[in-house]
Design a protein around this motif. Structure first.
Motif, PDB file in Angstrom:
ATOM      1  N   SER A 173       0.794  -1.289  -0.007  1.00  0.00           N
ATOM      2  CA  SER A 173      -0.197  -0.010  -0.034  1.00  0.00           C
ATOM      3  C   SER A 173       0.902   1.087  -0.059  1.00  0.00           C
ATOM      4  O   SER A 173       2.080   1.181   0.471  1.00  0.00           O
ATOM      5  CB  SER A 173      -0.937  -0.010   1.245  1.00  0.00           C
ATOM      6  OG  SER A 173       0.043   0.031   2.393  1.00  0.00           O
ATOM      7  N   ALA A 174       0.198   2.432  -0.383  1.00  0.00           N
ATOM      8  CA  ALA A 174       1.049   3.526  -0.129  1.00  0.00           C
ATOM      9  C   ALA A 174       1.429   3.917   0.914  1.00  0.00           C
ATOM     10  O   ALA A 174       2.410   4.528   1.240  1.00  0.00           O
ATOM     11  CB  ALA A 174       0.136   4.706  -0.866  1.00  0.00           C
TER      12      ALA A 174
ATOM     13  N   LYS B 273       1.534   4.982  -6.079  1.00  0.00           N
ATOM     14  CA  LYS B 273       0.345   4.534  -5.667  1.00  0.00           C
ATOM     15  C   LYS B 273      -0.592   5.675  -5.133  1.00  0.00           C
ATOM     16  O   LYS B 273      -1.662   5.432  -5.231  1.00  0.00           O
ATOM     17  CB  LYS B 273       0.532   3.479  -4.466  1.00  0.00           C
ATOM     18  CG  LYS B 273       0.964   2.169  -4.795  1.00  0.00           C
ATOM     19  CD  LYS B 273       1.577   1.079  -3.801  1.00  0.00           C
ATOM     20  CE  LYS B 273       2.179  -0.153  -4.383  1.00  0.00           C
ATOM     21  NZ  LYS B 273       1.181  -0.601  -5.215  1.00  0.00           N
ATOM     22  N   ASP B 274       0.112   6.691  -4.702  1.00  0.00           N
ATOM     23  CA  ASP B 274      -0.925   7.755  -4.435  1.00  0.00           C
ATOM     24  C   ASP B 274      -0.288   9.295  -4.775  1.00  0.00           C
ATOM     25  O   ASP B 274       0.768   9.852  -4.316  1.00  0.00           O
ATOM     26  CB  ASP B 274      -1.099   7.692  -2.675  1.00  0.00           C
ATOM     27  CG  ASP B 274      -1.654   9.129  -2.212  1.00  0.00           C
ATOM     28  OD1 ASP B 274      -2.387   9.821  -3.107  1.00  0.00           O
ATOM     29  OD2 ASP B 274      -1.697   9.454  -1.045  1.00  0.00           O
TER      30      ASP B 274
ATOM     31  N   GLN C  21       7.711   4.781  -4.668  1.00  0.00           N
ATOM     32  CA  GLN C  21       6.828   4.015  -4.921  1.00  0.00           C
ATOM     33  C   GLN C  21       5.385   4.235  -4.185  1.00  0.00           C
ATOM     34  O   GLN C  21       4.419   4.228  -4.823  1.00  0.00           O
ATOM     35  CB  GLN C  21       7.078   2.388  -4.133  1.00  0.00           C
ATOM     36  CG  GLN C  21       8.093   1.774  -4.810  1.00  0.00           C
ATOM     37  CD  GLN C  21       7.501   0.943  -5.961  1.00  0.00           C
ATOM     38  OE1 GLN C  21       6.418   1.267  -6.415  1.00  0.00           O
ATOM     39  NE2 GLN C  21       8.125  -0.205  -6.334  1.00  0.00           N
TER      40      GLN C  21
END
Length: 338
Positions: free
Chosen positions: A100-101, A152-153, A148
């Protein structure tokens, strides 16, 4: 050169050793900000990664509704990054399990914090080569995590803030990062201060450079609360030079007083209280520490212990004992994960 650190009581270091002892399930009903932070750390320690992501998602929703400030949300990630080396495997497992972010962002900040601790204080040229290598490795890995998380965000201002901090550790600059952070979240204070501090004399800059930066931010319409905090930080940096380098304690007191007139900066309040205590003015020191607990962090260990000492020195025994009980409560909360 890095700014001189505050002199912390021995029990602050002891508290760090108790972190793992705090990570037990349960609690006694606390609902303050410290409890929110400890909940995240507890979930991380126990590998409850789904619940951890959900708790952070809830915090982001509260920020979107205006119930939680950007800077308080940053403080919750700060709690995670302050954990010790025993947590490294937990961060890796969180990333591996969730990707996840939040996981990448938290691990990135944790790695940058560890890199900063390896670097230590003092001029870069005085750091042994082996430590420089270890610091750079962690900083680069932290940068990869920030990238990364951003993938993702894309709205993650804290990720960009992490990239700015990594550049400081690596001796690099990217002037576009601050603009990016501002565009994503103009209320997040950290990117601004990370840009300001390297402009200070301690880092080879000057007061003029800091002033020019703050003036530029004002021209760009940055929120007054951010500008006031930057002015306080500028004056705090100048006060550090007078307190630790030139030993001009009267000048340092003046700078710290000017700083807290702009914003109740926690470090400025603590250092100012320390100077007044050294002068024998324990009542003034107590009032400054009371203000820090009231306006910043009501569970700040340094302030609680220093305030107890100031009370006792001022003949206020019952107030001193009250602070000692508060310190005992703080230790109990850490032990019990509350």
């Amino acid at each position: 050169m890095m700014p001189a650190p505050l002199s912390l009581p021995q029990s602050f270091r002891t508290l760090a050793a108790l972190i793992c002892l705090s990570l037990v399930l349960g609690g006694c009903g606390y609902s303050d900000e410290m409890h929110q932070r400890q909940t995240l750390r507890k979930l991380l320690w126990h590998g409850k990664f789904v619940e951890l992501d959900q708790a952070i998602d809830q915090a982001y929703r509260e920020r979107q509704k205006g119930k939680l400030s950007s800077n308080r949300l940053r403080g919750r990630f700060w709690e995670l990054q302050q954990t010790d080396g025993n947590f490294a495997a937990r961060f890796d497992a969180w990333v591996a399990n969730r990707e996840s972010a939040h996981a990448y962002l938290a691990r990135g900040w944790y790695r940058l914090e560890q890199a900063s601790k390896i670097r230590g204080d003092g001029p870069f040229r005085s750091i042994p080569a082996q430590r420089v290598t270890a610091m750079r490795d962690l900083a680069l890995r932290g940068t990869e995590d920030m990238a990364q998380a951003l993938r993702k965000d894309p709205l993650c201002a804290m990720c960009v803030s992490g990239q700015i901090y990594a550049n400081l550790l690596l001796g690099q600059t990217d002037p576009t990062l601050l603009d990016t952070a501002i565009s994503l979240d103009p209320k997040l204070y950290q990117p601004f201060v990370l840009h300001l501090v390297p402009l200070s004399p301690q880092w080879g800059g000057s007061d003029d450079a800091m002033t020019d930066f703050i003036d530029e931010m004002e021209r760009r319409g940055i929120d007054r609360s951010i500008l006031d905090r930057l002015q306080a930080q500028r004056l705090f940096q100048l006060g550090l030079i007078q307190q630790y380098d030139t030993r001009d304690f009267a000048g340092a007191r003046e700078k710290y007083e000017q700083a807290i007139a702009h914003f109740p900066d926690s470090d400025a309040l603590k250092n100012l209280a320390e100077l007044y205590s050294a002068q024998g003015n324990h009542a003034k020191a107590a009032s400054l520490l009371e203000r820090n607990l009231s306006e910043n962090d009501e569970w700040d260990l340094y302030s609680i212990e220093a305030l107890a000492q100031a009370y006792f020195a001022d003949g206020r025994e019952s107030d001193g004992n009250r602070m000692l009980r508060r310190r005992a409560e703080l230790y109990s909360r850490y032990r019990n994960g509350e």
